[in-house]
Design a protein around this motif. Structure first.
Motif, PDB file in Angstrom:
ATOM      1  N   SER A  30       0.379  -1.317   0.392  1.00  0.00           N
ATOM      2  CA  SER A  30       0.110   0.092   0.056  1.00  0.00           C
ATOM      3  C   SER A  30       0.784   1.306   0.017  1.00  0.00           C
ATOM      4  O   SER A  30       1.299   2.407  -0.566  1.00  0.00           O
TER       5      SER A  30
ATOM      6  N   TRP B 178      -4.471   4.521  -4.737  1.00  0.00           N
ATOM      7  CA  TRP B 178      -3.420   3.561  -5.525  1.00  0.00           C
ATOM      8  C   TRP B 178      -3.152   2.611  -4.178  1.00  0.00           C
ATOM      9  O   TRP B 178      -3.227   1.270  -4.274  1.00  0.00           O
TER      10      TRP B 178
ATOM     11  N   GLU C 139      -4.226   2.290  -1.028  1.00  0.00           N
ATOM     12  CA  GLU C 139      -5.550   1.692  -0.475  1.00  0.00           C
ATOM     13  C   GLU C 139      -6.085   0.612  -1.479  1.00  0.00           C
ATOM     14  O   GLU C 139      -6.283  -0.825  -0.976  1.00  0.00           O
ATOM     15  N   THR C 140      -6.478   0.800  -2.637  1.00  0.00           N
ATOM     16  CA  THR C 140      -6.963  -0.462  -3.490  1.00  0.00           C
ATOM     17  C   THR C 140      -5.853  -1.372  -3.675  1.00  0.00           C
ATOM     18  O   THR C 140      -6.435  -2.175  -3.429  1.00  0.00           O
TER      19      THR C 140
ATOM     20  N   LEU D 142      -6.876  -5.381  -3.113  1.00  0.00           N
ATOM     21  CA  LEU D 142      -6.306  -6.522  -4.431  1.00  0.00           C
ATOM     22  C   LEU D 142      -5.684  -7.551  -4.055  1.00  0.00           C
ATOM     23  O   LEU D 142      -6.208  -8.199  -4.115  1.00  0.00           O
TER      24      LEU D 142
END
Length: 289
Positions: free
Chosen positions: A249, A260, A262-263, A267
């Protein structure tokens, strides 16, 4: 390298909270989704006694731990345990812990107010240079504490009679009860320790960001993700999951922005769930769902 170092340090904080989920899961096969509010409870309990000059700092930290631990044991006894004896597919314990989260959030907000409050309990100022990255001493203490507590829990569960009882209750509570081991007592003890750890994290984290009713909500998703990645059935899991989630992260945040970051962490959770649903260090087991 700076992103990697900071990611590892943040991963330590997530790992400490993830142990709260792992500890209750391996003993009772339940999770407490009000962990974020227990973080806030520990922080405000320490603030409540911060003016007691006769009580040393370790005692004030202990108050935060004990406040969250006692409430955690009560939540297990009255709001989790009654729903774990009605069959393996009864999920009312999940709904009850979500309800506890809302109740505690409202109670803490009504008592303390919504605004963050400064906390000086166990505050450690300054930074340390690690491989070119400036890391706050407070964050470093949290990361180191996560490692120490994780190792301590592993030793207790694998080398002591307490750990033997925990494993017995986890594998077969009915047989364990016939051998004189109380699954209820073991479950209450696991919630006591697990929520106490959340309260301890809250005390130390509040010294950095301040105490607020919602301070734990920002950590909840990450700590659940770390527990899932590492494996809910392994006490080693939070350390590995915290390191992977934190580094990934942070590297993504440095490269493409916070969103991105956090995404990328979420993922990672999806990839692990698809490839190895029990987690990287977990073992396949029956879950009460």
């Amino acid at each position: 390298m700076e992103a990697v170092v900071i990611g590892l340090v943040l991963g330590g904080l997530y790992a400490l909270l993830a142990q709260s989920f792992v500890l209750t899961f391996i003993t009772t096969r339940t999770l407490n989704f009000a962990v974020g509010e227990f973080v806030a409870l520990g922080a405000f309990a320490a603030i409540a006694v911060s003016s007691w000059s006769w009580l040393p700092t370790p005692g004030k930290v202990a108050v935060g731990f004990l406040a969250a631990a006692v409430v955690g044991a009560l939540v297990y006894r009255f709001l989790v345990l009654p729903f774990t004896t009605q069959g393996e597919h009864d999920v009312r314990w999940l709904l009850s812990t979500v309800a506890v989260s809302f109740v505690m959030l409202n109670l803490i907000t009504n008592v303390e107010g919504p605004s963050p409050q400064r906390s000086d309990t166990a505050r450690i100022s300054g930074t340390v240079d690690i491989l070119g990255a400036g890391v706050g001493k407070q964050q470093l203490v949290l990361a180191g504490l996560a490692v120490v507590i994780s190792l301590l829990l592993i030793v207790v569960t694998q080398r002591t009679s307490v750990g033997l009882m925990m494993r017995a209750v986890s594998q077969d509570p009915d047989t364990a009860s016939l051998m004189g081991v109380s699954p209820r007592a073991v479950g209450a003890a696991s919630y006591f320790v697990a929520m106490g750890l959340a309260g301890l994290a809250g005390v130390l984290y509040a010294a950095t960001v301040g105490a607020s009713p919602v301070m734990g909500e920002t950590l909840l998703v990450a700590s659940i993700a770390v527990a899932i990645v590492g494996g809910l059935g392994s006490l080693w899991g939070p350390l590995l999951g915290g390191a992977l989630y934190g580094v990934l992260s942070q590297v993504a945040s440095y490269q493409w922005g916070a969103i991105w970051g956090e995404t990328a962490g979420l993922l990672l959770v999806i990839v692990v769930l698809v490839a190895k649903p029990e987690g990287l260090l977990g073992r396949r087991m029956e879950v009460k769902l």
